[in-house]
Design an enzyme around this catalytic site. Structure first.
Site, PDB file in Angstrom:
ATOM      1  N   LYS A  83      -6.982   3.442  -5.042  1.00 40.54           N
ATOM      2  CA  LYS A  83      -6.400   2.616  -3.978  1.00 40.54           C
ATOM      3  C   LYS A  83      -7.322   1.418  -3.742  1.00 40.54           C
ATOM      4  CE  LYS A  83      -4.173   3.877   0.384  1.00 40.54           C
ATOM      5  NZ  LYS A  83      -4.264   4.829   1.491  1.00 40.54           N
TER       6      LYS A  83
HETATM    7  C1  E4P Z   1      -1.444   4.515   3.556  1.00 40.33           C
HETATM    8  O1  E4P Z   1      -1.785   4.700   2.393  1.00 40.33           O
HETATM    9  C2  E4P Z   1      -2.360   4.543   4.703  1.00 40.33           C
HETATM   10  O2  E4P Z   1      -3.308   5.556   4.514  1.00 40.33           O
HETATM   11  C3  E4P Z   1      -1.671   4.854   5.998  1.00 40.33           C
HETATM   12  O3  E4P Z   1      -0.287   4.974   5.868  1.00 40.33           O
HETATM   13  C4  E4P Z   1      -2.141   4.107   7.188  1.00 40.33           C
HETATM   14  O4  E4P Z   1      -1.430   4.557   8.306  1.00 40.33           O
HETATM   15  P1  E4P Z   1      -1.902   4.283   9.807  1.00 40.33           P
HETATM   16  O5  E4P Z   1      -1.521   2.883  10.167  1.00 40.33           O
HETATM   17  O6  E4P Z   1      -1.151   5.278  10.617  1.00 40.33           O
HETATM   18  O7  E4P Z   1      -3.393   4.501   9.856  1.00 40.33           O
END
Ligand code: E4P
Length: 223
Positions: A83
């Site tokens: 990522k």
């Molecule tokens: C996606 O890969 C992220 O980890 C995640 O969806 C972030 O979500 P949040 O805005 O609830 O922290």
């Protein structure tokens, strides 16, 4: 469309997999920190439970550092997806990690506009992750980014997957699915909410009560 869980919590992952609807996991540094686990160990533990893509995020912010971390992370397990944040240095890293004979599978994260998603896809990301909830939090229409990306990818024949992220509620899932998201990643609580309907519970209770009553009646008739 596929459902991923957005968590590094082992119990939640086990439960989601047991229900048969979880096809992958996304983690981020905040989620791993919350679990207090060693990053690599936790990602490997997750890979043992889920037979699908597991995103693990780099923490470097320069292209060379991201490439180095990405090359390491990809060796942890065949299902690991690297990522990378969608910043200019991130695009350089995505291009370097994907434009090679043994391309690394990339999830481009922290996307808040269609242009960021388009750039990440053009750089070579397999998944592009628009963060809906965080846009909604600041009074923007997060779903519009998913919808725009779906249209752009369709018109342009771009094959990257739209991974709708930062979802906060079951209706986000419905709307993302209708817009054409290929994947949604959810907190466990949203997955649970998706299954809930009071009429299902009331209906089941009534079916079982009627069944029990008929069984009692049958016993009475026999005596
Ligand atoms: C996606 O890969 C992220 O980890 C995640 O969806 C972030 O979500 P949040 O805005 O609830 O922290």
């Amino acid at each position: 469309m596929r459902i991923f869980l957005d968590t590094a919590n082992i119990d939640e992952i086990r439960q989601g997999v047991r229900w048969g609807v979880v096809h992958g996991i996304t983690t981020n540094p905040s989620l791993v920190a919350k679990e207090g686990a060693n990053f690599r160990d936790r990602v490997l533990e997750i890979c043992d439970i889920v037979d699908g893509p597991v995103s693990a995020e780099v923490t470097a912010t320069d292209a060379e550092g991201m490439i180095e971390q990405g090359e390491d992370i990809r060796t942890w397990h065949p299902n690991v997806v690297v990522k990378i944040p969608t910043i200019p240095e991130g695009l350089t890293a995505i291009k370097a990690l994907t434009d090679r004979p043994d391309p690394v599978t990339i999830n481009a994260t922290l996307i808040f506009s269609p242009n960021q998603g388009l750039l990440a896809a053009l750089a070579g990301a397999t998944y592009v992750s628009p963060f809906l909830g965080r846009l909604d939090d600041i009074s923007h229409d997060g779903m519009a980014v998913v919808s725009d990306l779906a249209q752009i990818f369709r018109v342009q024949g771009i094959r990257s997957n739209i991974l709708a992220a930062s979802l906060r509620a079951p209706l986000h899932v419905v709307r993302a699915a209708k817009c054409g998201a290929h994947v949604v990643t959810l907190p466990f609580a949203v997955l649970e909410q998706m299954m809930k309907h009071p009429l299902t519970d009331i209906g089941l209770e009534r079916f079982l009560a009627d069944w029990e009553a008929s069984q009692a009646e049958a016993i009475l008739q026999r005596v």
